[in-house]
Design an enzyme around this catalytic site. Structure first.
Site, short mmCIF file in Angstrom:
data_model
loop_
_atom_site.label_atom_id
_atom_site.label_comp_id
_atom_site.label_asym_id
_atom_site.label_seq_id
_atom_site.Cartn_x
_atom_site.Cartn_y
_atom_site.Cartn_z
N LYS A 291 0.83 -1.20 0.00
CA LYS A 291 0.00 0.00 0.00
C LYS A 291 0.87 1.26 0.00
O LYS A 291 2.03 1.22 0.40
CB LYS A 291 -0.88 0.02 1.25
N ARG A 365 -10.30 -11.41 1.85
CA ARG A 365 -11.24 -12.41 1.33
C ARG A 365 -10.61 -13.80 1.33
O ARG A 365 -11.34 -14.81 1.39
CB ARG A 365 -11.68 -12.00 -0.07
#
Length: 511
Positions: A291, A365
């Site tokens: 990120k 996920r």
């Protein structure tokens, strides 16, 4: 946590450091909403309101000297906004006004709240809001030097950490103070607020202290003295040998291995069996798909789903709900270490489905897939998962509204629970035509797809691992961590979002 009692005292006679009353916006100016304050005082306050800067708007709080007509030291005016067409105020309006007021009472020993509380719903709203607003996270603040004035020793103790400790005791003024239902409502509000505070504390804890192993310890500690709750922990070695490929892959880039923690509340004769699966990425660097540095500190909040699940299971047990609830805390730290997973890796989720990793920053996920398969395998009536899953959720709904998607009936049930609890959730679809977005060329499914519809792509990915089982997915990215200023009963930092909705859902299943 702040102590709360119900009382029928007249607001004028309450000997507290602060008395909270409500104001409202009217076409003529400002109204003080009270049927117990003297008429002359009401008239005086409403006349002075413009000079005091009081408008009655929502989230407005003003403190003024109480004056000789009141036994309290300070009068706190909290805004309700405009009345509904029928002349009443919505319960969420009362909840927010109470919370906005108690946020401003930090450092005090006592306060009384004289907001409308003439029926069970109003008592619940005012008590919940007051307790939710009475929160502070001071763990890392250096202790202040205290006070040299022995007369103010108690206040000095309460202000020991930068003057931010919540008000110590609250009296909720209501004519129903002896009503059995009202007392139960207040007790439930205390348990609920404690659960939300516990979730906030976990989210706010620094990631060098909260990582998968210590999160597992926190789960054990939270359940230690709670009847009918059992905690089971699978460590990194057990996860690898047991085929939990999602947790193993995400956690392998960190020196601190992953955990799957099951927190099971099993009452004697449950009316339903519910699974709650929570994303617990204790810090998300993005892995190799790293990120940007700006804002990465907020990624300590990427375990807010697991925090909400843990707190909800414990609260359900404390309330004695006749619902069997198992929480699955999917815990990992997503780091770009030398052993980290790579884009193009193919991993095998618990149960056998394979996933092509296209983006290591779509890791939530993947760990959730292990938890979802395990929850379905355990035979629950319904499975709910909650996760700070996608930035696309914030693009779609902003920073205060969460998304819910899944089986139509369960999705709608969650939305109804959220509405009743006072949390903002919005139903979203899972379009069949978007399934091609997560199609993999080499595996059963890909963990990432195009930018457009990113929240829905993630929901469809999770759906792959529950099949036709009754299920809903709650995406709380954004609302889980308030990076702006505090508002109503919502502090800066961890918000505890989802706890109230999940607990209300369980109460609905208990009937």
């Amino acid at each position: 946590m702040t102590d709360v009692t119900l009382s029928s005292k007249n607001p004028t006679a309450v000997k507290a450091e602060a008395l909270v009353v409500a104001t409202a916006q009217t076409s003529d100016g400002v109204a003080v909403v009270s049927d117990q304050l003297p008429t002359d005082l009401l008239t005086q306050l409403e006349t002075l309101a413009p000079q005091l800067g009081v408008t009655g708007a929502r989230d407005e709080v003003r403190k003024i000297p109480a004056g000789p007509q009141l036994a309290a030291e300070v009068l706190v005016l909290t805004g309700l906004g405009e009345r509904a067409e029928d002349g009443t105020f919505a319960t969420e309006t009362l909840r927010r006004a109470a919370g906005a007021a108690t946020r401003e009472l930090a450092g005090l020993s006592s306060a009384a709240i004289a907001l409308p509380a003439s029926d069970d719903d109003e008592i619940i709203a005012v008590t919940e809001g007051a307790l939710l607003g009475a929160y502070a996270f001071n763990r890392y603040r250096s202790a202040a030097t205290g006070t040299k004035d022995t007369k103010d020793a108690a206040k000095g103790a309460r202000n020991g950490k930068n003057g931010k400790d919540p008000v110590a005791a609250l009296e909720i003024l209501t004519p129903l103070h002896k009503n059995a239902k009202a007392k139960l409502a207040a007790e439930r509000a205390e348990i609920l607020a404690a659960a939300v505070h516990a979730a906030r504390d976990l989210v706010n804890t620094a990631p060098n202290e909260l990582y998968p192993a210590t999160f597992a310890d926190a789960a054990k500690a939270a359940a230690k003295d709670v009847k009918q709750v059992k905690v089971t922990v699978l460590d990194d070695k057990q996860l690898a040998s047991g085929g939990y490929g999602g947790l193993t892959a995400v956690g392998q880039g960190s020196s601190r291995g992953p955990r799957l923690v099951k927190v099971a509340y099993t009452p004697a004769r449950p009316n339903a069996k519910v699974a709650l699966v929570g994303k617990g990425i204790t810090f998300d660097s993005g892995g190799i798909s790293i990120k940007p540095a700006a804002g990465m500190d907020a990624m300590k909040s990427d375990m807010a789903g697991a925090a909400a699940v843990l707190s909800t299971v414990v609260a359900a047990a404390k309330l004695g709900l006749p619902v069997a609830v198992t929480g699955y805390l999917c815990l990992a730290e997503n780091m770009p270490g030398g052993n980290a997973q790579r884009p193009a890796d193919v991993i095998t989720i618990y149960g056998g489905k394979t996933v092509e990793v296209l983006n290591t920053d779509a890791e939530g996920r993947i760990v959730m897939a292990d938890g979802l398969v395990s929850a379905v395998e355990d035979g629950h009536d319904v499975v709910l998962d909650i996760a700070t899953l996608t930035g696309a959720q914030m693009v779609a709904l902003g920073s205060r509204t969460s998304a819910v998607m899944g089986t139509d009936e369960v999705r709608d049930e969650v939305k109804a629970a959220a509405d009743a609890a006072g949390e903002l959730f919005w139903p979203m679809p899972l379009p069949e035509e978007l399934k091609s977005n997560i199609k993999s060329k080499v595996a059963d499914v890909a963990n990432s797809g195009p930018r457009w519809g990113g929240m829905l792509n993630a929901g469809l990915f999770l759906q792959t691992f529950v099949g036709d089982h009754p299920w809903a997915h709650l995406d709380i990215a954004g609302p889980a961590f308030n990076e702006g200023g505090a508002h109503d009963y919502t502090p800066g930092g961890g918000t505890g979002v989802g706890v109230r909705t999940l607990l209300t859902f369980l109460e609905g299943r208990a009937k």
